[in-house]
Structure formats: structure tokens, C-alpha cells
Enzyme design. Structure first.
Site, PDB file in Angstrom:
ATOM      1  N   ASN A 167     -37.045 -35.267  22.226  1.00  0.00           N
ATOM      2  CA  ASN A 167     -36.326 -34.174  21.577  1.00  0.00           C
ATOM      3  C   ASN A 167     -35.811 -33.167  22.603  1.00  0.00           C
ATOM      4  O   ASN A 167     -34.632 -33.157  22.924  1.00  0.00           O
ATOM      5  CB  ASN A 167     -37.225 -33.471  20.559  1.00  0.00           C
ATOM      6  CG  ASN A 167     -36.436 -32.599  19.591  1.00  0.00           C
ATOM      7  OD1 ASN A 167     -35.379 -32.088  19.923  1.00  0.00           O
ATOM      8  ND2 ASN A 167     -36.946 -32.422  18.388  1.00  0.00           N
ATOM      9  N   ASP A 168     -36.699 -32.342  23.138  1.00  0.00           N
ATOM     10  CA  ASP A 168     -36.272 -31.279  24.041  1.00  0.00           C
ATOM     11  C   ASP A 168     -35.535 -31.812  25.269  1.00  0.00           C
ATOM     12  O   ASP A 168     -34.609 -31.171  25.767  1.00  0.00           O
ATOM     13  CB  ASP A 168     -37.486 -30.466  24.499  1.00  0.00           C
ATOM     14  CG  ASP A 168     -38.222 -29.837  23.326  1.00  0.00           C
ATOM     15  OD1 ASP A 168     -37.548 -29.377  22.390  1.00  0.00           O
ATOM     16  OD2 ASP A 168     -39.462 -29.820  23.345  1.00  0.00           O
ATOM     17  N   ILE A 169     -35.918 -32.985  25.750  1.00  0.00           N
ATOM     18  CA  ILE A 169     -35.334 -33.519  26.985  1.00  0.00           C
ATOM     19  C   ILE A 169     -33.933 -34.072  26.778  1.00  0.00           C
ATOM     20  O   ILE A 169     -33.286 -34.499  27.739  1.00  0.00           O
ATOM     21  CB  ILE A 169     -36.229 -34.613  27.587  1.00  0.00           C
ATOM     22  CG1 ILE A 169     -36.408 -35.779  26.612  1.00  0.00           C
ATOM     23  CG2 ILE A 169     -37.569 -34.046  27.998  1.00  0.00           C
ATOM     24  CD1 ILE A 169     -37.143 -36.966  27.199  1.00  0.00           C
TER      25      ILE A 169
END
Length: 464
Positions: free
Chosen positions: A391-393
Site C-alpha cells: 500500500n504505502d510503498i
């Protein structure tokens, strides 16, 4: 065993530890690195047990049996998803051991050859207090990291007014206590050092948010090494000094590399919070937030007719234990003539190398796994990016939203691919608590399901 022979044995063990670190620097040599590490530890333990000053073999054997039984039980029961918190828990034990050894050396200095009570050399007192202080910080810091990773406490940063000045004051007071301890050699000064640094360990880690947890794990690993090194000086044990220095320096270097890879200041990570739980980061414009849902059949059709597929694994893959089904899916795609590669972000998962370990467990070929710097430029020419649990990456806000807490962090540029297939249970934000605009992009198809089940459904569709 003579002093000369034990010194030679410790030197051999130290060389084994160096070779272990060298082997662990690459997946293909990691098995040999583990073997070198185990051999070095066996030599170190055997040498220590054969020293003339060692007594109470029965008590030592009982400790080995109890510890070995607990370790075996944990190793057999632990899930790969819980590996980060397990590492944090083990770091806490190293720190606690450093505190206990320092306390034993203070109350029984003659047993360690550093004088008698009340007349311990100043150099030994400094080493003892530093080892105890770093060990105490490592212990409570690791406990907090474990609690955040395990979900016992919130992964969001915990901050309050005056937090940084308080940490600075505690640090200065600790230094003054060390000076008092070296002058008067009183037990109260020693335990005040331990108490303050236990509190400091909590205060250092609670303001660090979820997205920085991989760096925290690496940092605590470094702390545990320096704690062992400090106690090595106290005990005049060259092996502990060398091994502790190796762990401490390698952990510090890895933390720096990870911070650099995230475009983050190391001191900001240590001293400040990061991210926020829930909701959308300030300044994000996600439009009408319309998503394009898809099915396993859709994903199988798209990937089967693609020329190249890039797989981006994340923590969701680890939670679902989907690595084996994922590899089976990749094998079927390769039989159809599709080029399949894996792209690994340096902080994917909850600890350094988390995704690499999971893919290796599933026997994914090493030559198909690429780090972010090696593969990022290839996304523009990739037909399909298959994001599984990350997600964040992959969040474009890191590139185009200056108001986002993750702005400036390098990401895997999956948004440049022709088609993005995003496997996720829901539209909930990632561990950093930031919504991902990639969910709503025109070239993104959301595959809402458990990662393992989705891969298994795609496998069935490909076989059909």
C-alpha cells in the site's frame, strides 16, 4: 582451557560471525551465512564453558535446556507474518541480559576480575553503566515496538507537548548519574541510571509511527549490538566486543541506508512521529474516489494476454500467507510465455528483508527478484503491475502531494504501468494511515479479497 587457546577459539568464532554477515548480504549466500553464524556460536559457547573460572554447570545446563525449549517452541509455532514482532521481542531480551550482566558485575566485581566492591576501576564503571543504559533503552524500546507490531497498542505516533525537551533532559540527567556512579559507586545511582533509561526507551519509540517500523527494528538491532559490546568491555571478553560491534555497526548502517531509501532524516525517524491513523492525508485530492472492481477471471485474462507482469508484494501477502499461491500463479504465467518479475521496496513489510524471506520460502528464483533501484525504470514498459498486499510503498502521494506525510519517500512507480491489478481486502489506508490515490486511477482494477484466496482463484482461472 588455557587463556591462549581460548583467545584463538574466540578469534575463530569472530571470523565465523564476520563470514555470517557477509553471507547474509545476498539471498543466494544466506544459507551459508546462517551456517557460519551457528558454527561461530557453537564455538563461542563451548569455549566459554571450558574456561577455568566457570562453575555451576548444572545451573548453566538448566538455563540452556529451558531457553532451548522455549526457543524451539516459538520457532515451531511462529507464523512468518509475526517475524517482525518476534525479532523485536528477541532484541528486548538482549537488552535485558545486558542490564543483568552489568548488575552482576557491579555487585560481584571480583567474579569478573574487575576489582572488589567499592573499588571498581572507573573505566569498568563507565563501561558497565553505558552497557546497562543502552540495554535498558533496547529493552523497553523493543517492548513498545513489539506492542505496536502485534497490535497491542496503536501504531500511530504518540506525542505530547515538550516531548523532545523531556528526552533531552533525561539524557543529560543520565550522563550526570553516570558521573555520580563513577565517583561514589552506589547501588542507588546504578539503578537510577537503569530506571531513567528504561523510561527513555519508551519515550523514544512511542512517537514513531507505523511506516517507520522497519527502521525502528533495524535501529533496535543496532542498540542490542552496542549493549553487548559495552558489556564485552566490562567482562574483558573480546568475542562479545567483536560480535557486539558487528551487530551494532551493521544495524546502524542498515538503518541509515533505509532512511536514505525513504528520503527520510535518520534523526527525524528517531525523534519524531510519522503518518496518522485513518483518513486521508491533508492536501490529497482523490477526486470522486470511484474504483473499478474486478474478479479473478478478469485478472487471469489480463495477465495471460500480457507480455510482462511485475509483482509487488507487501505485508498483506505476508498476513494471508499467499507467497506459495503467488509463486504457482507466476509459474503458470511463465508457461504462457509471460515475463514475470518481482519488485521489492526496501521497507516493504514490517522489517528489512521481510518480503525477500517470504519469497525465498516459496522457492521464488532469486534472479526474478529485484530491488526498487534496479526495477523502477521498467514500470513504464510493463504491461501489468500485480500489487498484492502492498500500500504505502506504491502511493503516488509520495511523489505529487507536498502536504502528505510520506512526501519525498521513494516508491515503486506502479502507476506508470499500462494496467495495475491491486489485491486488497478493502479500501482502508495502509500502515501509515494514508489513503492511496492509486486505488482510484483509471488504469487500476481493484481485486477485493484475501490475498491467498485471490491468487488461488486466479490459478484456477489460468488452469481453466
Amino acid at each position: 582451557m588455557s587463556a591462549d587457546l581460548s583467545a584463538r577459539a574466540y578469534l575463530i568464532a569472530s571470523v565465523c560471525f564476520i563470514l555470517a554477515l557477509r553471507g547474509l548480504s545476498h539471498p543466494e549466500s544466506s544459507r551459508s551465512g546462517n551456517i557460519f553464524g551457528m558454527v561461530g556460536m557453537v564455538i563461542a559457547i563451548a569455549t566459554t564453558l571450558l574456561l577455568p573460572g566457570v562453575v555451576s554447570y548444572g545451573l548453566i545446563a538448566a538455563g540452556i535446556l529451558i531457553g532451548g525449549a522455549i526457543g524451539t517452541f516459538i520457532a515451531l509455532r511462529i507464523n512468518m507474518t509475526a517475524l517482525p514482532q518476534l525479532v523485536a521481542a528477541f532484541h528486548s531480551l538482549v537488552g535485558l541480559a545486558a542490564v543483568f550482566v552489568a548488575a552482576a558485575a557491579f555487585y560481584k566485581p571480583e567474579a569478573y576480575g574487575i576489582g572488589v566492591s567499592g573499588e571498581i576501576p572507573v573505566a569498568s564503571l563507565i563501561e558497565m553503566s553505558i552497557g546497562a543504559a543502552i540495554g535498558a533503552i533496547t529493552f523497553t524500546g523493543s517492548v513498545i515496538a513489539f506492542a505496536k507490531l502485534q497490535g497491542i497498542m496503536s501504531g500511530a505516533p504518540i506525542t505530547f507537548p515538550g516531548q523532545h525537551p523531556l528526552n533531552a533532559i533525561l539524557g543529560v540527567v543520565t550522563i550526570l548519574l553516570v558521573a555520580w556512579f563513577c565517583i561514589d559507586q552506589l547501588g542507588i545511582s546504578f539503578w537510577l541510571i537503569v530506571a531513567l533509561t528504561l523510561l527513555l526507551g519508551v519515550l523514544i519509540i512511542i512517537p514513531i509511527g507505523g511506516a517507520d517500523m522497519p527502521v525502528v527494528i533495524s535501529m533496535l538491532n543496532s542498540y542490542s549490538g552496542w549493549a553487548a559490546c559495552g558489556i564485552g568491555f566490562t567482562l574483558e571478553n573480546n568475542l562479545l566486543i567483536i560480535a557486539g560491534s558487528l551487530v551494532g555497526s551493521s544495524g546502524a548502517i542498515l538503518s541509515y541506508i533505509m532512511c536514505k531509501g525513504m528520503n527520510r532524516s535518520f534523526f527525524n525517524v528517531i525523534l519524531g512521529g510519522f503518518g496518522a491513523e485513518g483518513g486521508v492525508a491533508a492536501g490529497q485530492d482523490l477526486g470522486d474516489k470511484t474504483v473499478k472492481p474486478g474478479s479473478a477471471d478478469d485478472a487471469a485474462f489480463i495477465m495471460k494476454n500480457a507480455g510482462s507482469v511485475m509483482i509487488i508484494p507487501g505485508y498483506g501477502m505476508a498476513v494471508a500467507q499467499a507467497q506459495h499461491a503467488l509463486r504457482e500463479m507466476a509459474d503458470l504465467l511463465k508457461k504462457e510465455g509471460v515475463e514475470v518479475r518481482y519488485a521489492i521496496h526496501p521497507v516493504a513489510g514490517r522489517m528489512p528483508g521481510h518480503m525477500n524471506v517470504l519469497l525465498a520460502e516459496a522457492n521464488v528464483p532469486y534472479d526474478e527478484v529485484f530491488e526498487m533501484d534496479e526495477i523502477n525504470r521498467d514500470f513504464a514498459s510493463t504491461d501489468v503491475a500485480f500489487v498484492i498486499g502492498a500500500n504505502d510503498i506504491t502511493n503516488p502521494a509520495a511523489k505529487n502531494d507536498p502536504a502528505s506525510p510520506i512526501y519525498g519517500m521513494p516508491i515503486l512507480e506502479v502507476d506508470k504501468s499500462k494496467t495495475v491489478l491491486f489485491v486488497k481486502r478493502s479500501l482502508s489506508p495502509g500502515y501509515a494511515g494514508i489513503d492511496n490515490g492509486l486505488f482510484y486511477a483509471d488504469n487500476t482494477m481493484m481485486l477485493f479479497d484475501d490475498a491467498k484466496k485471490m491468487c488461488e482463484h486466479i490459478v484456477k482461472a489460468l488452469e481453466a
